[in-house]
Design a protein around this motif. Structure first.
Motif, short mmCIF file in Angstrom:
data_model
loop_
_atom_site.label_atom_id
_atom_site.label_comp_id
_atom_site.label_asym_id
_atom_site.label_seq_id
_atom_site.Cartn_x
_atom_site.Cartn_y
_atom_site.Cartn_z
N ASN A 1 -4.73 9.55 -1.21
CA ASN A 1 -5.81 9.82 -2.15
C ASN A 1 -7.13 9.20 -1.70
O ASN A 1 -8.20 9.79 -1.88
N ARG A 2 -7.03 8.01 -1.11
CA ARG A 2 -8.25 7.36 -0.60
C ARG A 2 -8.85 8.19 0.54
O ARG A 2 -10.06 8.39 0.60
N LEU A 3 -7.96 8.67 1.42
CA LEU A 3 -8.45 9.48 2.55
C LEU A 3 -9.05 10.78 2.06
O LEU A 3 -10.04 11.28 2.60
N ASN B 1 -12.95 3.10 5.37
CA ASN B 1 -13.59 4.37 4.98
C ASN B 1 -15.02 4.20 4.43
O ASN B 1 -15.37 4.82 3.41
N LYS C 1 -10.61 11.20 -0.75
CA LYS C 1 -11.94 10.88 -1.28
C LYS C 1 -12.94 10.69 -0.14
O LYS C 1 -14.09 11.15 -0.22
N TYR C 2 -12.48 10.04 0.92
CA TYR C 2 -13.31 9.81 2.10
C TYR C 2 -13.72 11.17 2.70
O TYR C 2 -14.90 11.40 3.01
N VAL D 1 -18.79 4.81 3.99
CA VAL D 1 -19.77 5.88 4.22
C VAL D 1 -21.08 5.46 3.57
O VAL D 1 -21.10 5.16 2.37
N TYR E 1 -6.67 1.99 -7.30
CA TYR E 1 -5.51 2.85 -7.01
C TYR E 1 -4.23 2.11 -7.40
O TYR E 1 -4.24 0.89 -7.55
N PRO E 2 -3.13 2.86 -7.53
CA PRO E 2 -1.89 2.20 -7.97
C PRO E 2 -1.42 1.06 -7.05
O PRO E 2 -0.71 0.17 -7.49
N ASP E 3 -1.80 1.09 -5.76
CA ASP E 3 -1.37 0.01 -4.88
C ASP E 3 -2.35 -1.17 -4.86
O ASP E 3 -2.21 -2.09 -4.07
N HIS F 1 -11.62 1.63 -4.73
CA HIS F 1 -12.71 2.43 -4.16
C HIS F 1 -14.01 2.01 -4.84
O HIS F 1 -14.10 1.97 -6.06
N ASP G 1 -13.55 1.62 0.64
CA ASP G 1 -12.31 1.14 0.01
C ASP G 1 -12.13 -0.32 0.39
O ASP G 1 -12.43 -0.70 1.52
N ARG H 1 0.85 -1.18 0.00
CA ARG H 1 0.00 0.00 0.00
C ARG H 1 0.89 1.23 0.00
O ARG H 1 1.55 1.53 0.99
N ASP H 2 0.90 1.94 -1.06
CA ASP H 2 1.77 3.10 -1.07
C ASP H 2 1.04 4.29 -0.45
O ASP H 2 -0.19 4.38 -0.47
N SER I 1 -1.37 6.47 -2.59
CA SER I 1 -2.71 5.90 -2.78
C SER I 1 -3.54 6.06 -1.52
O SER I 1 -4.73 6.38 -1.59
N GLU I 2 -2.90 5.82 -0.38
CA GLU I 2 -3.61 5.92 0.89
C GLU I 2 -4.10 7.36 1.11
O GLU I 2 -5.24 7.58 1.53
#
Lengths: 266, 365
Positions: free
Chosen positions: A126-128, B96, A130-131, B98, B65-67, B71, B131, A119-120, A123-124
């Motif tokens: 970017n996910r946060l 995450n 979006k959240y 919602v 995502y790249p990793d 989502h 996610d 998990r880079d 990306s993490e």
């Protein structure tokens, strides 16, 4: 009347087939060619990098077949033979998939992305983001103030830390962001709790009316009936006291009993 | 006498093949109450979409995502009379989450393994975002996305990813911010992709391929050696010519003509084109005979054969690639085709492939 019946049958046939028919409806068959050509080039480049001039015969033969299928796909698209083109696409992609597994997958190594190391941070982050954007959108609609500026500050900081290879710093900032987002979510819940309670209250009262009608039809000797009636009374009391949380729990219990009673009603 | 009562359909004659045909006219009128039929059909038609829509997503959008984390955004029709809705998640490693109901109320949701119990309390539509880390796996360089989708969905792949395998037909593909977005049908879907740099994707000869850099170095070394050898050969030949000049003059020049020392060279030069013409003619004949023997040979392969022939009957595969501006594998395939046809043979020379025209093709044929 006969005409009406025929019309209804037509409506039914065309209405229902539309549910089945949308299982596969491709907008542009040339998409298949774009994907297949992209895969072809990618495989070619990867083989080139991995083997140079000495590609193993088995892989070379598979590639030949795949490439031929792509050429055939192109030809069939030109002649509007979409059915054959689809088959060519699946053949080509299956062969390329086989090649990629044979070539780029070491037999011993298998990784699933649940592994933390994969998990880079970017990306993490970017996910946060979006959240957070989801929660922000909810808060705006509910007219609730949230810590947007603090999030922005931390987000920018984490981004800069990642860009400057300060991964330890970035990981710490990401943890701070997570804590902040949790507090934002909690804040939204608390701020909207009144309207949420009203909504639940309204829903439960409506449902109680419906349930009462079911109970009226139930067998008076039914052992569950007394229990159900006492739960209805208790829920009404809890709601009037504003204890929505307990009312929700009791309502769940009542629903289960009502379902049992329903089964016994002839 | 009472006439015999004969049912209407008895009047139909039986055909010779023995098949019984029954008149259907009037069956609807006589056997079924039409209003009942119409009413039931209308009810079925009205209920069907409702039944099919409950618990099935209205929309389903996925972003990888790249990793490899994904989502998920989905909008679902739910029973407005129910207090909660159990949503099947696509896995158990969820972050995450919602859930939002009508009027954008944040709904309470409890994740239990690979499902989430969402308190809907009267909502007829809910939208859920989360996610997930279960949908993409990585083996070596290959990333695999797999999903048993409950409905059609969109899938946005990461930037610089290239699809190299797919088990189902896509409905659509769009490019969004340099990323591929696929629209796919519900059901089992498996997509394999690799990460590539833009350099790899393009097929341009200008591409700077890191693996090809050592080749250039090798070419430079070989070129240097070849140049030294050529210069050395020229120097030795000239010195030999100087020594052999009187004999050559005796042999080639008539005694009456007094020639300067340069003359034999001029003569040699004048003779050379004739020799070249002869050799080219021979080679042309050879090529033509090859093409006659192998009429099915592809046009682009013919060009390669011509080039090899004009290059003295042999050429390095790398030279062919440079000449025809082809990627390695494409040229390699062409060379392999020619080898299979018995036109050329491949020899290893300093870790490179030396492609030679075969001299004994006819005999072997």
């Amino acid at each position: 009347m006969k005409t009406l019946a025929i019309f209804t049958i037509f409506v039914l046939i065309f209405g229902t087939t539309s549910f089945v028919g949308d299982a596969y409806a491709q907008s542009d068959p040339y998409i298949l060619l774009r994907i297949a050509e992209q895969a072809d080039k990618q495989i070619q480049n990867q083989l080139d990098r991995s083997y140079g001039d000495s590609i193993p015969t088995e892989i070379e033969n598979l590639y030949e077949e795949g490439h031929t299928a792509v050429e055939s796909l192109e030809d069939n698209l030109k002649t509007n033979d979409t059915k054959q083109a689809r088959e060519d696409f699946l053949t080509a992609m299956k062969l390329f998939q086989q090649i990629s597994r044979m070539t780029f997958v070491p037999t011993t190594e298998t990784k699933i992305t649940t592994d933390e190391s994969d998990r880079d941070l970017k990306s993490e982050l970017n996910r946060l983001n979006k959240y957070f954007q989801n929660l922000k959108s909810i808060s705006e609609k509910q007219k609730t103030e949230i810590e947007s500026k603090e999030f922005q500050r931390l987000f920018t900081l984490a981004n800069d830390q990642i860009n400057s290879d300060d991964f330890t710093g970035a990981a710490q900032t990401i943890e701070e962001i997570k804590v902040l987002i949790d507090s934002i979510k909690q804040h939204i819940r608390e701020s909207t709790s009144n309207s949420a309670s009203d909504r639940i209250k309204e829903f439960v009262l409506k449902q109680l009316e419906r349930i009462q009608k079911i109970l009226d039809k139930a067998d008076p000797e039914s052992p569950e009936l007394d229990k159900a009636n006492s739960l209805v009374t208790e829920i009404e009391r809890l709601i009037s006291e504003g204890n929505i949380s307990d009312a929700k729990k009791k309502f769940g219990e009542l629903n289960r009993i009502v379902n049992m009673i329903k089964k016994s009603i002839p | 006498m009472n006439p015999e009562i004969v049912p209407i359909h008895r009047k139909e004659y039986l055909r010779e093949d023995g098949m019984l045909f029954v008149r259907t006219d009037g069956i609807v009128d006589t056997m079924v109450k039409i209003p009942l039929l119409v009413a039931s059909m209308i009810i079925v038609a009205a209920v069907m979409p409702i039944q099919s829509s409950f618990s099935s997503p209205r929309t389903l959008d996925l972003i990888i995502y790249p990793d490899g984390s994904t989502h998920v955004s989905t909008e679902i029709d739910v029973d407005p009379l129910a207090t909660d809705y159990e949503l099947d998640l696509f896995g158990s490693t969820i972050d995450n989450l919602v859930a939002v109901g009508e009027n954008d109320f944040l709904l309470d949701a409890n994740i239990l393994g690979d499902s989430a119990l969402i308190e809907t309390f009267g909502s007829s539509v809910i939208s859920v975002e989360y996610d997930i880390h279960d949908l993409v796996s990585k083996q070596g360089k290959v990333w695999t996305f797999s999903l048993d989708a409950p409905s059609d969905f969109t899938l946005l792949l990461p930037k610089n990813s290239a699809i190299v395998g797919m088990t189902s037909l896509p409905i659509n593909m769009e490019i969004i911010n340099d990323k591929n977005q696929l629209t796919l049908s519900g059901g089992n879907v498996e997509i394999n992709y690799l990460f590539s740099t833009p350099v790899v994707i393009t097929d341009s000869p200008d591409v700077t391929d890191s693996t090809s850099q050592p080749d250039y170095f090798m070419y430079a070394v070989i070129g240097g050696v070849v140049t030294v050898v050529v210069i050395g050969t020229v120097v030795i030949t000239r010195s030999k010519q100087k020594i052999a000049k009187p004999i050559q003059e005796q042999k080639s020049i008539q005694p009456i003509q007094e020639q300067k020392s340069i003359q034999p060279i001029q003569e040699q030069k004048s003779i050379q084109p004739i020799q070249e013409q002869k050799s080219i003619q021979t080679e042309t004949i050879d090529i033509e005979s090859i093409f006659k023997l192998k009429p099915d040979i592809r046009e682009d392969d013919k060009e390669i054969v011509k080039f090899i022939s004009n290059n003295g009957g042999e050429a390095l595969e790398s030279e062919l690639r440079k000449k025809f501006l082809q990627p390695r594998t494409t040229m390699w395939r062409a060379v392999k085709r020619l080898e299979r046809n018995g036109i050329i043979e491949i020899e290893k020379k300093d870790l490179q492939n030396l492609v030679k025209l075969r001299k004994s093709m006819e005999e072997e044929e």
